[in-house]
Design a protein around this motif. Structure first.
Motif, PDB file in Angstrom:
ATOM      1  N   GLY A 121       0.796  -1.218   0.000  1.00 20.87           N
ATOM      2  CA  GLY A 121       0.000   0.000   0.000  1.00 20.87           C
ATOM      3  C   GLY A 121       0.829   1.267   0.000  1.00 20.87           C
ATOM      4  O   GLY A 121       0.293   2.357  -0.176  1.00 20.87           O
ATOM      5  N   GLN A 122       2.151   1.130   0.186  1.00 20.32           N
ATOM      6  CA  GLN A 122       3.009   2.328   0.202  1.00 20.32           C
ATOM      7  C   GLN A 122       3.403   2.728  -1.223  1.00 20.32           C
ATOM      8  O   GLN A 122       3.119   2.011  -2.184  1.00 20.32           O
ATOM      9  CB  GLN A 122       4.267   2.065   1.031  1.00 20.32           C
ATOM     10  CG  GLN A 122       3.975   1.975   2.525  1.00 20.32           C
ATOM     11  CD  GLN A 122       5.242   2.090   3.339  1.00 20.32           C
ATOM     12  OE1 GLN A 122       6.080   1.209   3.300  1.00 20.32           O
ATOM     13  NE2 GLN A 122       5.387   3.183   4.065  1.00 20.32           N
ATOM     14  N   PHE A 123       4.059   3.884  -1.352  1.00 22.64           N
ATOM     15  CA  PHE A 123       4.498   4.317  -2.678  1.00 22.64           C
ATOM     16  C   PHE A 123       5.985   4.635  -2.671  1.00 22.64           C
ATOM     17  O   PHE A 123       6.608   4.732  -1.610  1.00 22.64           O
ATOM     18  CB  PHE A 123       3.676   5.521  -3.168  1.00 22.64           C
ATOM     19  CG  PHE A 123       3.835   6.785  -2.370  1.00 22.64           C
ATOM     20  CD1 PHE A 123       4.845   7.691  -2.666  1.00 22.64           C
ATOM     21  CD2 PHE A 123       2.963   7.090  -1.325  1.00 22.64           C
ATOM     22  CE1 PHE A 123       4.984   8.867  -1.946  1.00 22.64           C
ATOM     23  CE2 PHE A 123       3.086   8.267  -0.597  1.00 22.64           C
ATOM     24  CZ  PHE A 123       4.104   9.159  -0.908  1.00 22.64           C
ATOM     25  N   VAL A 124       6.548   4.722  -3.881  1.00 21.63           N
ATOM     26  CA  VAL A 124       7.962   5.091  -4.043  1.00 21.63           C
ATOM     27  C   VAL A 124       8.055   6.245  -5.034  1.00 21.63           C
ATOM     28  O   VAL A 124       7.199   6.400  -5.905  1.00 21.63           O
ATOM     29  CB  VAL A 124       8.806   3.907  -4.581  1.00 21.63           C
ATOM     30  CG1 VAL A 124       8.994   2.850  -3.516  1.00 21.63           C
ATOM     31  CG2 VAL A 124       8.200   3.304  -5.834  1.00 21.63           C
ATOM     32  N   HIS A 125       9.103   7.061  -4.887  1.00 23.26           N
ATOM     33  CA  HIS A 125       9.398   8.078  -5.888  1.00 23.26           C
ATOM     34  C   HIS A 125      10.290   7.420  -6.933  1.00 23.26           C
ATOM     35  O   HIS A 125      11.348   6.891  -6.591  1.00 23.26           O
ATOM     36  CB  HIS A 125      10.111   9.267  -5.245  1.00 23.26           C
ATOM     37  CG  HIS A 125       9.277   9.959  -4.202  1.00 23.26           C
ATOM     38  ND1 HIS A 125       8.312  10.872  -4.513  1.00 23.26           N
ATOM     39  CD2 HIS A 125       9.241   9.826  -2.848  1.00 23.26           C
ATOM     40  CE1 HIS A 125       7.725  11.299  -3.408  1.00 23.26           C
ATOM     41  NE2 HIS A 125       8.273  10.672  -2.376  1.00 23.26           N
ATOM     42  N   VAL A 126       9.841   7.418  -8.181  1.00 21.86           N
ATOM     43  CA  VAL A 126      10.578   6.764  -9.258  1.00 21.86           C
ATOM     44  C   VAL A 126      11.309   7.830 -10.068  1.00 21.86           C
ATOM     45  O   VAL A 126      10.686   8.799 -10.516  1.00 21.86           O
ATOM     46  CB  VAL A 126       9.603   5.990 -10.176  1.00 21.86           C
ATOM     47  CG1 VAL A 126      10.360   5.310 -11.314  1.00 21.86           C
ATOM     48  CG2 VAL A 126       8.802   4.976  -9.365  1.00 21.86           C
ATOM     49  N   ALA A 127      12.615   7.657 -10.234  1.00 23.75           N
ATOM     50  CA  ALA A 127      13.397   8.639 -10.990  1.00 23.75           C
ATOM     51  C   ALA A 127      13.990   8.024 -12.245  1.00 23.75           C
ATOM     52  O   ALA A 127      14.512   6.903 -12.218  1.00 23.75           O
ATOM     53  CB  ALA A 127      14.516   9.208 -10.116  1.00 23.75           C
ATOM     54  N   ARG A 128      13.877   8.749 -13.350  1.00 18.70           N
ATOM     55  CA  ARG A 128      14.490   8.383 -14.618  1.00 18.70           C
ATOM     56  C   ARG A 128      15.952   8.837 -14.575  1.00 18.70           C
ATOM     57  O   ARG A 128      16.335   9.624 -13.714  1.00 18.70           O
ATOM     58  CB  ARG A 128      13.719   9.121 -15.709  1.00 18.70           C
ATOM     59  CG  ARG A 128      14.038   8.743 -17.114  1.00 18.70           C
ATOM     60  CD  ARG A 128      12.974   9.293 -18.047  1.00 18.70           C
ATOM     61  NE  ARG A 128      13.092  10.750 -18.214  1.00 18.70           N
ATOM     62  CZ  ARG A 128      12.324  11.462 -19.046  1.00 18.70           C
ATOM     63  NH1 ARG A 128      11.380  10.859 -19.750  1.00 18.70           N
ATOM     64  NH2 ARG A 128      12.471  12.752 -19.161  1.00 18.70           N
ATOM     65  N   ALA A 129      16.771   8.342 -15.513  1.00 16.96           N
ATOM     66  CA  ALA A 129      18.203   8.664 -15.512  1.00 16.96           C
ATOM     67  C   ALA A 129      18.468  10.176 -15.490  1.00 16.96           C
ATOM     68  O   ALA A 129      19.407  10.644 -14.864  1.00 16.96           O
ATOM     69  CB  ALA A 129      18.875   8.033 -16.730  1.00 16.96           C
ATOM     70  N   ASP A 130      17.604  10.961 -16.163  1.00 16.97           N
ATOM     71  CA  ASP A 130      17.836  12.416 -16.209  1.00 16.97           C
ATOM     72  C   ASP A 130      17.285  13.148 -14.984  1.00 16.97           C
ATOM     73  O   ASP A 130      17.341  14.373 -14.915  1.00 16.97           O
ATOM     74  CB  ASP A 130      17.219  13.010 -17.481  1.00 16.97           C
ATOM     75  CG  ASP A 130      15.701  12.912 -17.492  1.00 16.97           C
ATOM     76  OD1 ASP A 130      15.137  12.284 -16.557  1.00 16.97           O
ATOM     77  OD2 ASP A 130      15.063  13.466 -18.399  1.00 16.97           O
ATOM     78  N   GLY A 131      16.742  12.396 -14.008  1.00 18.94           N
ATOM     79  CA  GLY A 131      16.301  13.034 -12.767  1.00 18.94           C
ATOM     80  C   GLY A 131      14.805  13.269 -12.667  1.00 18.94           C
ATOM     81  O   GLY A 131      14.285  13.547 -11.579  1.00 18.94           O
ATOM     82  N   LEU A 132      14.083  13.165 -13.786  1.00 18.42           N
ATOM     83  CA  LEU A 132      12.622  13.339 -13.736  1.00 18.42           C
ATOM     84  C   LEU A 132      12.035  12.320 -12.757  1.00 18.42           C
ATOM     85  O   LEU A 132      12.307  11.127 -12.865  1.00 18.42           O
ATOM     86  CB  LEU A 132      12.025  13.138 -15.132  1.00 18.42           C
ATOM     87  CG  LEU A 132      10.506  13.342 -15.241  1.00 18.42           C
ATOM     88  CD1 LEU A 132      10.142  14.816 -15.089  1.00 18.42           C
ATOM     89  CD2 LEU A 132       9.983  12.802 -16.578  1.00 18.42           C
ATOM     90  N   THR A 133      11.262  12.791 -11.765  1.00 23.65           N
ATOM     91  CA  THR A 133      10.817  11.925 -10.672  1.00 23.65           C
ATOM     92  C   THR A 133       9.308  12.062 -10.451  1.00 23.65           C
ATOM     93  O   THR A 133       8.775  13.176 -10.435  1.00 23.65           O
ATOM     94  CB  THR A 133      11.562  12.308  -9.373  1.00 23.65           C
ATOM     95  OG1 THR A 133      12.958  12.243  -9.611  1.00 23.65           O
ATOM     96  CG2 THR A 133      11.206  11.375  -8.233  1.00 23.65           C
TER      97      THR A 133
END
Lengths: 322, 121
Positions: A121-133
């Motif tokens: 039920g929790q979430f994560v911040h997902v970041a792409r290689a260029d930093g977009l999160t």
């Protein structure tokens, strides 16, 4: 004299002093308001050491388990290491496979690079290689071999476009987390559970339902998934299968555009209102975009659901890029 | 001598009051817009802090805190009529919990003492 370790600094605590006092004395910026443990503005997280009694007063079980506490209520007798509530661990994860259960939805399975402790039920911040999160909820449960995210392709969404169209097995993403407290706890195993969400709001609800079943929840569990069209019920098959295997679990799909004679027809809000009527004393989990969960939680609360029984995860969409 | 906060039942009484009070203000068309929040838990925590204060319980709110906390609402039109409606809902909440009129009067007096700060005057 006990010592507080905070963002790499060692701060000696004076006798009877709270963590909030010590941080402010050291010039650290910490949000605070009531300073008596009621408003929860000064929530921070322990990274090591024992928490003094009363420091977690009034917090949800999921937050207590993860070491969150109120800086204004903590007067430690022993050394303590703590960090701001939003200072989350980071890890790399490799894409294992991607499924497309609906035209605008991707189920992404990730292999974490190292141990990753989280609650369903929790979430994560997902970041792409260029930093977009961007934040995404976990649909998996901690026992699963892979982490699972559900991504809905948003029109002109930079991150969802990338995740749904460009991402491929073997690619690496950076995850920061976990965060959120929309989680099951087994304090009342016979209490009925109502889980409701639209679109990929299903992801955390799926995790919560599986977690509750795995922990031996005996009360009825009803999962309401709302979609605009039948194609949007992207986990229909899997949820019907879950219902066949677990007699206490019921799957209740709703389709806004369905023909009136279809039992699924109508808005999720109306389906939830009926479910609330026939399920007094339920604990209610609501996930999805804020324009969906806002009215739903208001309805649930005014229908008599207690605040402590209302667990909400509103997916806030990033402002469109210019 | 026990404090008003203790007479009213302390923290468990505040928790019970928040559930009732929040339902009342959300259902009150005069003021519901000031209480409608996506994060209802955070909103409820603020109300718990407010009710603890007006119950005469432990708090460290200053007039300046009250001003800052409500400044945004004042720009949205928060006025005496809204303040009166909140006090009215507070009284109804306490009556529902079996609090006597003298005690309700004391709670209302504490609420009254922050009126000018809340309204930014």
């Amino acid at each position: 004299m006990p010592t507080l370790t905070w963002r790499g600094r060692e701060l000696p605590l004076e006798v009877g002093e709270t963590i909030l006092d010590a941080l402010e004395r050291a010039g650290e910026k910490v949000a605070s308001s009531c300073r008596v443990g009621a408003c929860q503005s000064c929530l921070v997280r322990a990274r090591g050491g024992a928490l003094p009694a009363g420091a977690q007063k009034g917090l949800r079980p999921a937050l207590v388990e993860q070491g969150y506490f109120l800086a204004c209520q903590a007067r430690p007798d022993d050394d303590l290491e703590a960090a701001p509530a939003d200072d989350l661990p980071q890890l790399r994860a490799t894409v294992a496979r991607i499924e497309r259960p609906a035209p605008d939805v991707a189920r992404i399975f990730l292999e974490a690079d190292g141990a990753f402790a989280y609650r369903a039920g929790q979430f994560v911040h997902v970041a792409r290689a260029d930093g977009l999160t961007r934040p995404y909820s976990l649909a998996s449960v901690p026992g699963d071999a892979l982490l699972e995210l559900h991504v809905k392709r948003a029109p002109s969404g930079a991150m969802s476009g990338y995740l749904c169209e460009a991402l491929a097995p073997g690619d690496v993403l950076t995850l920061r987390g976990p965060a959120g407290s929309c989680c099951y706890d087994d304090s009342r195993p016979a209490q009925p559970l109502l889980l409701a969400g639209t679109g990929t709001g299903l992801a955390p609800l799926l995790g919560v339902a599986r977690d509750a079943l795995a922990r031996g929840h005996t009360g009825a569990i009803t999962l309401l998934h709302g979609a605009l069209t039948a194609a949007g019920l992207y986990a229909d098959e899997a949820l019907r299968d879950l219902a066949r295997r677990h007699p206490t679990f019921r799957y209740a799909p709703s389709v806004l555009g369905a023909a009136p004679d279809d039992p699924r027809a109508g808005a999720l809000r109306d389906h939830l209102a009926r479910a609330l009527q026939v399920t007094p004393g339920a604990r209610v989990f609501l996930c999805g975009p804020p324009e969906t969960v806002g009215p739903l939680q208001r309805d649930a609360f005014l229908a008599g659901v207690k605040l402590r029984d209302l667990l909400v995860d509103a997916f806030v969409t990033a402002a469109p890029a210019r | 001598m026990t404090t008003l906060y203790e007479q009213l039942g302390g923290e468990p009484a505040v928790d019970a009051a928040v559930d009732i009070f929040y339902r009342k203000v959300l259902a009150d068309g005069r003021i519901s817009r000031f209480f409608d929040a996506v994060d209802m838990q955070a909103q409820a925590a603020k109300q718990k802090a407010f009710l603890t204060m007006v119950f005469g319980g432990p708090n460290r709110y200053t007039g300046r805190d009250m001003r800052m906390a409500h400044a945004r609402l004042v720009t949205q039109g928060l006025d005496d009529g809204h303040f009166d409606a909140v006090v009215e809902n507070l009284g109804a909440t306490l009556r529902e919990l079996g609090v006597n009129d003298a005690q309700i009067g004391q709670v209302a007096a504490i609420a009254e003492s922050v009126r000018n700060d809340v309204l930014g005057r």
